[in-house]
Motif scaffolding. Structure first.
Motif, mmCIF file in Angstrom:
data_model
loop_
_atom_site.group_PDB
_atom_site.id
_atom_site.type_symbol
_atom_site.label_atom_id
_atom_site.label_comp_id
_atom_site.label_asym_id
_atom_site.label_seq_id
_atom_site.Cartn_x
_atom_site.Cartn_y
_atom_site.Cartn_z
ATOM 1 N N ALA A 45 -33.506 68.574 -6.087
ATOM 2 C CA ALA A 45 -32.551 67.926 -6.382
ATOM 3 C C ALA A 45 -31.176 68.442 -6.083
ATOM 4 O O ALA A 45 -31.020 69.276 -5.452
ATOM 5 C CB ALA A 45 -32.157 67.727 -7.902
ATOM 6 N N ALA A 46 -30.299 67.063 -5.196
ATOM 7 C CA ALA A 46 -29.603 67.031 -4.630
ATOM 8 C C ALA A 46 -28.093 68.413 -6.071
ATOM 9 O O ALA A 46 -27.314 68.938 -5.558
ATOM 10 C CB ALA A 46 -28.179 65.510 -3.870
ATOM 11 N N GLY A 47 -28.415 67.501 -6.587
ATOM 12 C CA GLY A 47 -27.313 67.822 -8.185
ATOM 13 C C GLY A 47 -28.274 67.423 -9.149
ATOM 14 O O GLY A 47 -28.870 66.795 -9.454
ATOM 15 N N ALA A 48 -27.837 67.161 -10.266
ATOM 16 C CA ALA A 48 -27.828 67.119 -11.226
ATOM 17 C C ALA A 48 -26.448 66.769 -12.530
ATOM 18 O O ALA A 48 -25.496 67.315 -12.683
ATOM 19 C CB ALA A 48 -28.189 68.241 -12.319
ATOM 20 N N LEU A 49 -26.573 65.823 -13.469
ATOM 21 C CA LEU A 49 -25.240 65.260 -14.382
ATOM 22 C C LEU A 49 -25.611 65.154 -16.294
ATOM 23 O O LEU A 49 -27.263 64.616 -16.324
ATOM 24 C CB LEU A 49 -25.248 63.553 -13.746
ATOM 25 C CG LEU A 49 -24.290 64.247 -12.933
ATOM 26 C CD1 LEU A 49 -24.444 62.216 -12.318
ATOM 27 C CD2 LEU A 49 -23.033 64.193 -12.415
ATOM 28 N N PHE A 50 -24.836 65.296 -16.905
ATOM 29 C CA PHE A 50 -24.853 64.940 -18.261
ATOM 30 C C PHE A 50 -23.609 64.199 -18.386
ATOM 31 O O PHE A 50 -23.056 63.977 -17.915
ATOM 32 C CB PHE A 50 -24.634 67.208 -18.936
ATOM 33 C CG PHE A 50 -25.794 66.941 -18.659
ATOM 34 C CD1 PHE A 50 -26.271 66.962 -20.465
ATOM 35 C CD2 PHE A 50 -26.677 68.287 -18.660
ATOM 36 C CE1 PHE A 50 -27.842 68.095 -20.774
ATOM 37 C CE2 PHE A 50 -27.438 69.422 -18.696
ATOM 38 C CZ PHE A 50 -28.214 68.957 -20.128
ATOM 39 N N ALA A 51 -24.003 64.126 -19.312
ATOM 40 C CA ALA A 51 -23.071 62.447 -19.963
ATOM 41 C C ALA A 51 -21.519 63.212 -20.115
ATOM 42 O O ALA A 51 -21.675 64.423 -20.773
ATOM 43 C CB ALA A 51 -23.269 61.521 -21.428
ATOM 44 N N SER A 52 -20.227 62.442 -19.848
ATOM 45 C CA SER A 52 -19.204 63.278 -20.724
ATOM 46 C C SER A 52 -19.133 62.754 -21.956
ATOM 47 O O SER A 52 -18.681 61.756 -22.491
ATOM 48 C CB SER A 52 -18.015 63.256 -19.747
ATOM 49 O OG SER A 52 -16.518 63.657 -20.169
ATOM 50 N N ASP A 53 -18.872 63.972 -23.080
ATOM 51 C CA ASP A 53 -18.629 63.410 -24.563
ATOM 52 C C ASP A 53 -17.893 64.742 -25.412
ATOM 53 O O ASP A 53 -16.896 64.769 -24.563
ATOM 54 C CB ASP A 53 -20.106 63.325 -24.848
ATOM 55 C CG ASP A 53 -21.161 64.758 -24.851
ATOM 56 O OD1 ASP A 53 -20.241 65.424 -24.869
ATOM 57 O OD2 ASP A 53 -22.232 64.349 -25.030
ATOM 58 N N GLU A 54 -17.771 64.152 -26.493
ATOM 59 C CA GLU A 54 -16.752 64.878 -27.506
ATOM 60 C C GLU A 54 -17.224 66.467 -26.997
ATOM 61 O O GLU A 54 -16.381 67.627 -26.969
ATOM 62 C CB GLU A 54 -17.262 64.888 -28.515
ATOM 63 C CG GLU A 54 -18.154 65.238 -29.511
ATOM 64 C CD GLU A 54 -19.817 64.075 -29.014
ATOM 65 O OE1 GLU A 54 -20.846 64.597 -29.628
ATOM 66 O OE2 GLU A 54 -19.282 63.501 -28.569
ATOM 67 N N LYS A 55 -19.049 66.995 -26.320
ATOM 68 C CA LYS A 55 -18.929 68.750 -26.412
ATOM 69 C C LYS A 55 -17.806 68.935 -24.959
ATOM 70 O O LYS A 55 -17.615 70.038 -24.573
ATOM 71 C CB LYS A 55 -20.401 68.858 -25.445
ATOM 72 C CG LYS A 55 -21.991 68.718 -27.506
ATOM 73 C CD LYS A 55 -21.137 70.067 -28.073
ATOM 74 C CE LYS A 55 -21.962 69.536 -29.161
ATOM 75 N NZ LYS A 55 -21.963 70.992 -29.806
#
Length: 317
Positions: free
Chosen positions: A230-240
């Protein structure tokens, strides 16, 4: 990163690229995007020399960082190589000091910012996806273009959603989850999508358990992206993410970023964390449960890696 009325639901990847481009995604094979950061970690001196030869006087991006990999001097070192930091600083680049650590982990802590786009020559910088930052591996030509103009042309990426449910059992860490992705054949799925659409693929982690992970744990999973193709990976931006940035004294960098509900992905894989067991990559490159290696002699133990090491990793060991 709010969608306009009437826009179709978008994945995290699509929303970040759309926010950095005035063109309609999907309308063309290539789109011109604004680049926020450029990271050079593989022979930065060579690319910097090319940039100077092309007439670069000042970098055009918000942040440009060089991470020289050579930390130890050697016999025959020239004054030209020793002048690299001064030359880079004159152009507006930050230069990492020798021995500071692995570029992906350091950049996540010092410059990782949600919903930002970073171009790099280091695929392992996918780690910054743990802070909802999209890292895209780029060619020297793209990197030079971004440094000089602040823009480059990219092929819109496709997305594979990885749904996380359940909780990890004791003595299981997120490196085991990364190996589980390999065992589940995610690399073959990414290769199929890449061949079908001739576009890079980004992993997007979601699900009820994704919200429970710290940024350090998210970074470990994102670091698996280049190994899977994969070229990259993402998580959502939240309180963590907000807590992580506050701990790094960079609260101003925080912004909420998440995919639109119902955004379609090219494929979806679900991982029940409670079903993951301790795994190991054996000498033949095959992922196997640790229990299958019972009785084999261990000669070395290394903790950490290019994505750093979380407290849970140490406790699991």
């Amino acid at each position: 990163m709010r969608a306009k009325a009437g826009d179709p639901p978008r994945t995290m990847t699509q929303k970040i690229l759309a926010a950095h481009s005035e063109e309609v995604l999907g309308a063309a094979d290539l789109v011109r995007v604004k680049v926020d950061q450029v990271v050079l970690a593989r022979e930065p001196q060579r690319l910097l020399d090319r940039a100077v030869d092309d007439g670069l006087r000042k970098v055009a991006v918000e942040v440009a960082v060089a991470y020289p990999q050579r930390c130890v001097g050697w016999r025959g070192a020239t004054a030209e190589s020793e002048s690299f930091p001064a030359q880079a600083l004159e152009l507006g680049l930050h230069v990492a000091r020798a021995g500071i650590g692995f570029a992906p982990a350091v950049h996540l802590e010092r410059f990782g910012s949600p919903a930002r786009l970073v171009l790099t020559d280091e695929p392992r910088l996918a780690t910054v996806g743990g802070a909802a930052m999209l890292s895209v591996p780029a060619s020297p030509t793209q990197l030079l273009e971004a440094l000089s103009t602040g823009f480059t042309w990219l092929r819109p990426a496709r997305s594979v959603q990885v749904m996380l449910t359940g909780r990890l059992r004791p003595f299981v860490c997120f490196r085991d989850v990364a190996l589980e992705l390999t065992r589940r054949g995610l690399a073959e799925t990414i290769q199929r999508i890449d061949a079908e659409h001739h576009a890079p693929v980004v992993l997007e982690f979601a699900g009820p358990s994704a919200r429970l992970l710290s940024v350090a744990e998210r970074a470990v999973l994102c670091a698996a992206a280049p190994r899977l193709g994969a070229a990259g990976a993402l998580f959502a931006s939240d309180e963590k993410t907000e807590v992580f940035l506050r701990d790094q004294r960079r609260s101003k960098a925080h912004r909420v970023a998440s995919p639109d509900p119902g955004a379609p992905a090219d494929d979806v894989i679900t991982i029940d964390l409670a079903a993951v067991e301790p795994l190991v990559l054996d000498g033949s490159g095959r992922v196997r449960p640790v229990r299958e290696l019972a009785g084999e002699r261990v000669r070395q133990v290394l903790l950490g890696g290019d994505s750093g090491v979380s407290l849970r990793d140490l406790l699991a060991a």
